[in-house]
Design a protein around this motif. Structure first.
Motif, PDB file in Angstrom:
ATOM      1  N   LEU A  13       0.667  -1.415  -0.229  1.00 47.74           N
ATOM      2  CA  LEU A  13      -0.351  -0.025  -0.173  1.00 47.74           C
ATOM      3  C   LEU A  13       0.899   1.165  -0.164  1.00 47.74           C
ATOM      4  O   LEU A  13       0.214   2.249   0.007  1.00 47.74           O
ATOM      5  N   PHE A  16       1.568   3.353  -3.381  1.00 45.59           N
ATOM      6  CA  PHE A  16      -0.481   3.872  -3.288  1.00 45.59           C
ATOM      7  C   PHE A  16      -0.906   5.472  -2.504  1.00 45.59           C
ATOM      8  O   PHE A  16      -1.139   6.235  -2.853  1.00 45.59           O
ATOM      9  N   LEU A  17      -0.711   4.486  -1.527  1.00 49.00           N
ATOM     10  CA  LEU A  17      -0.780   5.963  -0.293  1.00 49.00           C
ATOM     11  C   LEU A  17       0.024   6.864  -0.063  1.00 49.00           C
ATOM     12  O   LEU A  17      -0.366   8.342   0.019  1.00 49.00           O
ATOM     13  N   GLU A  19       1.179   8.914  -3.155  1.00 48.90           N
ATOM     14  CA  GLU A  19       1.628   9.303  -4.215  1.00 48.90           C
ATOM     15  C   GLU A  19      -0.277  10.063  -4.858  1.00 48.90           C
ATOM     16  O   GLU A  19      -0.790   9.963  -4.688  1.00 48.90           O
ATOM     17  N   SER A  20       0.292  11.199  -5.719  1.00 54.90           N
ATOM     18  CA  SER A  20      -1.182  11.659  -6.356  1.00 54.90           C
ATOM     19  C   SER A  20      -1.945  12.305  -5.116  1.00 54.90           C
ATOM     20  O   SER A  20      -1.930  12.784  -4.671  1.00 54.90           O
ATOM     21  N   LEU A 140      -4.833  -5.871  -2.880  1.00 57.11           N
ATOM     22  CA  LEU A 140      -4.278  -4.473  -4.350  1.00 57.11           C
ATOM     23  C   LEU A 140      -5.942  -4.464  -4.266  1.00 57.11           C
ATOM     24  O   LEU A 140      -6.798  -3.489  -4.874  1.00 57.11           O
ATOM     25  N   ALA A 143      -6.961  -1.454  -2.064  1.00 55.92           N
ATOM     26  CA  ALA A 143      -6.226   0.086  -2.892  1.00 55.92           C
ATOM     27  C   ALA A 143      -7.395   0.806  -3.418  1.00 55.92           C
ATOM     28  O   ALA A 143      -7.856   1.249  -3.643  1.00 55.92           O
ATOM     29  N   ASP A 147      -9.241   3.693  -3.703  1.00 60.75           N
ATOM     30  CA  ASP A 147      -8.984   5.025  -4.494  1.00 60.75           C
ATOM     31  C   ASP A 147     -10.973   5.363  -4.599  1.00 60.75           C
ATOM     32  O   ASP A 147     -10.983   6.148  -5.030  1.00 60.75           O
TER      33      ASP A 147
END
Length: 223
Positions: A13, A16-17, A19-20, A140, A143, A147
């Protein structure tokens, strides 16, 4: 909103956590996501979390004891407890929007051949699948769910209009998008998009949405 994820692979994670939009949302305090290693609640020298299934069969099954102990540590009366499982109800925008209104989510990520049914039956409020396919583990899927639901949090998106006009909002897929240059390698964009006539553009977009949905996802058009 607070989200706790129980998984055997919390490091999955991290990128993913950070970024952006997800990274910015956490930095601003809009959402807090914590990954927890299920082995932290396992007993014994080897921190075992799985065992062979009763009745025989291939693979291993996550044991109930560490799952119960983990939930009893993390949950509060306000917690909504979710298991990511391929046989759960399919994730939809309406489900994601509903979950975005919860104050605390606990996500249990499956692994191996499954999760002991006693944990699923007694601890879980909702079981969700992100699609009819098999992944190496449920981290996955967690995540993807995070999102999807975070996009419904007020302030998560920079432009609120993008939430209401994107694919799967309503019963139709999105329309084709184009940007500069107007002609690229002898491929021009549709002339209507250069007309400046917003009514005609909206009609064109609606027609293309219907055509794309009919071709790719006719199930969305069913009553």
């Amino acid at each position: 909103m607070k989200i706790d994820v129980l998984t055997l692979f919390p490091q999955m994670l991290d990128g993913f956590l950070s970024e952006s939009m997800m990274g910015r949302a956490q930095a601003s305090g809009l959402v807090e996501v914590n990954g927890h290693n299920l082995r932290d609640w396992a007993k014994g020298k080897h921190k075992q979390v799985d065992d062979r299934p009763f009745g025989g069969g291939a693979g291993m099954v996550l044991m109930p004891e560490p799952i119960f102990d983990a939930f009893e540590t993390l949950q509060t009366p306000q917690s909504h407890r979710i298991c990511l499982a391929p046989d759960g109800e399919p994730l939809t925008p309406s489900i994601a929007e509903s979950l975005s209104r919860k104050s605390h989510l606990i996500l249990l990520s499956g692994h191996y051949e499954g999760i002991d049914e006693r944990a699923r039956k007694n601890l879980i409020d909702q079981e969700i699948s992100i699609g009819d396919y098999v992944l190496t583990n449920g981290t996955l899927a967690a995540a993807v769910l995070i999102d999807c639901l975070c996009r419904f949090l007020p302030g998560f998106l920079g432009e609120e209009k993008s939430l209401t006009s994107e694919s799967f909002q309503g019963s139709l897929l999105d329309f084709p998008q184009f940007t500069r240059p107007a002609v690229f390698r002898d491929m021009p964009i549709p002339e209507v998009l250069l007309s400046g006539n917003h009514a005609e553009i909206e009609m064109w977009r609606q027609r293309k949405r219907e055509e794309r949905t009919h071709k790719r996802r006719p199930d969305l058009l069913e009553d």
